[in-house]
Design a protein around this motif. Structure first.
Motif, PDB file in Angstrom:
ATOM      1  N   VAL A  23       0.879  -1.103   0.014  1.00 14.79           N
ATOM      2  CA  VAL A  23      -0.039  -0.161  -0.025  1.00 14.79           C
ATOM      3  C   VAL A  23       0.957   1.089  -0.334  1.00 14.79           C
ATOM      4  CG1 VAL A  23      -1.959   1.036   1.101  1.00 14.79           C
ATOM      5  CG2 VAL A  23      -1.698  -1.411   1.279  1.00 14.79           C
ATOM      6  N   PHE A  24       1.872   1.313   0.894  1.00 17.67           N
ATOM      7  CA  PHE A  24       2.888   2.364   0.962  1.00 17.67           C
ATOM      8  C   PHE A  24       3.699   1.801   2.026  1.00 17.67           C
ATOM      9  CE2 PHE A  24      -0.263   3.547   4.281  1.00 17.67           C
ATOM     10  CZ  PHE A  24       0.718   3.780   5.440  1.00 17.67           C
ATOM     11  N   GLY A  25       4.951   2.448   2.011  1.00 19.62           N
ATOM     12  CA  GLY A  25       6.194   1.918   3.036  1.00 19.62           C
ATOM     13  C   GLY A  25       6.157   0.543   3.352  1.00 19.62           C
ATOM     14  N   ALA A  26       5.994  -0.041   4.491  1.00 23.59           N
ATOM     15  CA  ALA A  26       6.177  -1.264   5.093  1.00 23.59           C
ATOM     16  C   ALA A  26       4.534  -1.782   5.234  1.00 23.59           C
ATOM     17  CB  ALA A  26       7.075  -1.410   6.264  1.00 23.59           C
ATOM     18  N   THR A  27       3.862  -1.396   4.655  1.00 23.87           N
ATOM     19  CA  THR A  27       2.509  -1.365   4.798  1.00 23.87           C
ATOM     20  C   THR A  27       1.748  -2.371   3.619  1.00 23.87           C
ATOM     21  OG1 THR A  27       1.880   0.325   6.201  1.00 23.87           O
ATOM     22  CG2 THR A  27      -0.059  -0.507   5.299  1.00 23.87           C
TER      23      THR A  27
END
Length: 261
Positions: free
Chosen positions: A209-213
């Motif tokens: 989704v974004f980053g570490a997500t």
């Protein structure tokens, strides 16, 4: 045995040994020579602040507590890497100011520094705490008052001393599962994540989704508990957190695995 046959046998033996070593090797593809590279550092937030974890999906309370312990940084594009740099660890030191101690501080990338941070090849926007920790004793405020300094940095393996934790998104629901993945030892970063529902032998890719997500759109009838497989980027090692997300999972909750790299 003919000379040609001996050569072939020798080459096959070498390949076999190398293949066996590759399977056993748990080394990380970092610069282990002790050579630091140049970068620029600034700081943001409060002087004794922890930074934030928004760009990676980490909770702001998380970055202020162990194991991050407020030693964090927002990275420019070269460090953030579209979110793939989240969780990576670096040693950062300064030597070019009288207030600098020259002692490296180990930090974690937990956020993104956009815009002007990309005017340099590598730019760390450190938490106020991390920036001050590069100073000599009693000189933290003097160093922070400089605001912008040249630093040296080196990528290092992460050593969080805790198993991987999954922080479920507050917006998750029975049809949409999303979680931030924290405290990945070794590489620190995440190359891919996969999920396995209860009663299934198949792994389904999760989307960043974004980053570490990472997210998983839950098909009708699919239930937990869920297992999650994580593969890192550099070492390309995988680990499985079996049944880490219970069937009755709750948005906003933290689920602690018993595994790490």
């Amino acid at each position: 045995m003919a000379p040609t046959t001996l050569k072939v046998y020798f080459l096959l033996s070498i390949v076999g040994v190398m293949s066996h070593f590759a399977k056993l090797c748990t080394c990380y593809l970092f610069n282990e020579s002790g050579v630091f590279q140049p970068a620029v550092a600034t700081w943001y937030g409060l002087p004794l602040g922890a930074g934030t974890g928004g760009g990676c999906g980490f909770g702001d309370d998380d970055v202020g507590n162990r194991p991050y312990s407020s030693l964090t940084a927002a990275g420019n594009n070269a460090l953030f890497k579209g979110g793939k740099g989240c969780g990576a660890c670096y040693k950062v030191r300064c030597t070019q100011n009288p207030a600098c101690s020259g002692v490296p501080v180990t930090i974690t990338i937990t956020n993104q520094c956009p815009g002007a941070c990309n005017n340099e090849a590598v730019h760390f926007d450190l938490s106020g705490t991390a920036f001050g920790n590069m100073a000599k004793p009693g000189q933290a405020n003097a160093l922070r008052n400089v605001g912008r300094i040249n630093v040296d940095y080196q990528r290092v393996p992460c050593s969080y001393g805790t198993p991987i934790v999954f922080r479920v998104d507050k917006r998750a629901n029975p049809f949409y599962f999303s979680t931030a993945i924290e405290y990945v030892n070794g590489d620190g970063d995440i190359g891919s994540a996969e999920i396995q529902p209860a009663g299934s032998n198949s792994w389904f890719p999760m989307q960043q989704v974004f980053g570490a997500t990472y997210k998983f759109n839950i098909p009708s009838g699919v239930k937990g508990p869920y297992s999650i497989k994580i593969t890192t980027i550099e070492a390309r090692r995988s680990v499985i957190a079996a049944n880490v997300i219970p069937a009755n999972w709750t948005p906003g909750q933290y689920y602690h695995s018993n595994v790490n790299f």
